[in-house]
Enzyme design. Structure first.
Site, short mmCIF file in Angstrom:
data_model
loop_
_atom_site.label_atom_id
_atom_site.label_comp_id
_atom_site.label_asym_id
_atom_site.label_seq_id
_atom_site.Cartn_x
_atom_site.Cartn_y
_atom_site.Cartn_z
N ALA A 37 -12.33 -20.59 26.47
CA ALA A 37 -11.19 -21.25 27.15
C ALA A 37 -12.19 -21.65 28.90
O ALA A 37 -12.78 -20.54 28.95
CB ALA A 37 -10.35 -20.67 27.89
N ARG B 95 -1.66 -31.06 31.33
CA ARG B 95 -0.10 -30.76 30.22
C ARG B 95 -0.19 -29.18 29.51
O ARG B 95 -1.03 -28.56 29.52
CB ARG B 95 -0.95 -31.38 28.76
N ALA C 174 0.71 -1.27 -0.27
CA ALA C 174 0.36 -0.38 -0.40
C ALA C 174 0.98 1.10 -0.17
O ALA C 174 0.28 2.54 -0.85
CB ALA C 174 -0.79 0.24 1.13
N VAL C 175 1.43 1.28 0.82
CA VAL C 175 2.74 1.80 0.50
C VAL C 175 3.47 2.82 -0.53
O VAL C 175 3.41 3.53 -1.23
CB VAL C 175 3.91 2.48 2.17
N VAL C 176 3.87 1.43 -1.10
CA VAL C 176 4.82 1.76 -2.58
C VAL C 176 3.55 2.57 -3.54
O VAL C 176 4.38 3.62 -3.99
CB VAL C 176 5.38 0.43 -2.58
N ARG C 177 2.75 1.55 -3.94
CA ARG C 177 1.70 1.77 -4.80
C ARG C 177 1.49 3.17 -4.25
O ARG C 177 1.02 4.05 -5.36
CB ARG C 177 0.94 0.97 -5.15
N ARG D 23 2.89 -16.39 14.63
CA ARG D 23 3.12 -15.17 13.93
C ARG D 23 3.46 -15.29 12.07
O ARG D 23 3.52 -13.73 12.09
CB ARG D 23 4.68 -14.36 14.84
N ASP E 219 1.02 -8.15 19.20
CA ASP E 219 0.60 -8.39 20.23
C ASP E 219 -0.18 -7.37 20.47
O ASP E 219 -1.72 -7.34 21.95
CB ASP E 219 1.28 -7.73 20.97
N LYS F 202 -17.64 -31.19 33.90
CA LYS F 202 -16.49 -31.00 32.27
C LYS F 202 -15.57 -32.19 32.57
O LYS F 202 -15.37 -32.88 33.67
CB LYS F 202 -16.36 -30.03 32.89
#
Ligand code: F6P
Length: 319
Positions: free
Chosen positions: A186, A243, A21-24, A252, A127, A213
């Site tokens: 969770a 565990r 996006a920056v380049v174009r 990532r 993050d 449960k």
């Protein structure tokens, strides 16, 4: 006009879409673009590469960053910042767009405030811990990746009637854990922002067991402890098979979600648009559903708030 672009700190899915996006956008406004490889390290070492429209073709769907990245500890030093400024001048760079998270922010603030470098930052980190924006590029993909892994782990948890402590990233904040914990249903979410009450956790596990449960998934933010250590503690206290599992770097990388691609695209385009208007020193992100530009100087020393009502809701629902 010549615009430099770099990615810095932890790679995040969507960084490539932001570079594109920056380049174009720059080309659209008649500017030329130079990529700086390996973040601030490349700025110090003079790793400049010309970029054109074709250089960023076919990358919108790719994780990581084609410009590569680094954690440049040295960049805190004034003489290194001076070197970077000299390299920008030598390469006739009129404006810089940096793409990254908190570490990137610190470098950007120093360059802009201390050395007057005309720059804007695109908010990007898995993050989501950057103040000044509700969301960062990469967060959505990381959450969805971690969620997929947690869903898989639950299969084993149910099949074996086990307790699992699943550790997710987030550095010293709990944004990923909170989001993933809620989405994954969770039984317990542990984040650095709320100190763990171990007795309460054990009671919750034991009550769950009594109610029939068959499994328990505890999502733990890396900043709040280690999966294996907590699993051991639970095992010793309850005698139940427990565990630990670390999602790790898998969350990532990978193909960015549509949401991250769109955020990266609009943030990158806005960073350039502002630069073309001579407006610098901004963090480009999103606030209340709209693309935003917040002065970097206003964000100095600030931390981003986490929505603890979400944690309460998760607690209520995980009965
Ligand atoms: O900032 C992104 C992040 O993946 C954090 O969640 C994590 O704590 C850190 O980077 C890991 O850093 P490194 O890649 O340097 O090990």
């Amino acid at each position: 006009m010549r615009i430099g672009v770099l990615t810095s700190g932890g790679d995040a899915p969507g960084m490539n879409a932001a570079i594109r996006a920056v380049v174009r956008s720059a080309i659209y406004y008649g500017a030329s673009v130079v990529g700086i490889r390996r973040g601030y390290l490349g700025l110090m070492e003079g790793l400049f590469v010309p970029l054109d429209s074709h250089s960023v073709g076919g990358i919108i769907n790719r994780g990581g960053t084609i410009l590569e990245t680094a954690r440049a500890e040295d960049f805190k030093r004034k003489e290194m910042q001076k070197l970077a400024v000299e390299n920008l001048e030598k390469n006739d760079i009129d404006a810089l767009i940096v793409i990254g998270g908190n570490g990137t922010f610190k470098g950007a603030l120093a360059l802009h405030k201390e050395w007057g470098v005309p720059l804007n930052q695109v908010a990007s980190t898995i993050d989501n811990d950057l103040p000044g924006t509700d969301v960062t590029v990469g967060f959505d993909t990381a959450v969805n990746t971690a969620l997929e892994i947690i869903d898989r782990i639950r299969d084993t948890a149910v099949s074996f009637e086990r307790i699992f402590v699943v550790e997710v990233m987030g550095r010293d904040r709990g944004f990923i854990a909170l989001e993933v914990g809620i989405a994954g249903g969770a039984e317990y979410i542990i984040i650095p922002e709320v100190p763990l009450e171990f007795g309460k956790l054990v009671r919750k596990i034991e009550e769950g067991k009594m109610k029939g449960k068959r499994s328990c998934v505890i999502v733990l933010a890396e900043g709040a402890g280690k999966a294996e250590e907590l699993a051991k503690r639970i095992r010793e206290e309850t005698g139940l098979e427990t565990r630990g599992s670390v999602v790790g770097y898998a969350q990532r990388g990978g193909c960015p979600t549509a949401k991250d691609r769109v955020l990266a695209t609009v943030f990158g385009a806005e960073a350039v648009r502002l630069a073309m208007e001579g407006k610098y020193g901004y963090l480009i992100g999103m606030r209340e559903g709209k693309v935003s530009a917040v002065p970097l100087k206003e964000l100095e020393g600030k931390t981003k708030e986490i929505d603890l009502t979400k944690l309460q809701i998760a607690g209520i629902l995980s009965i």
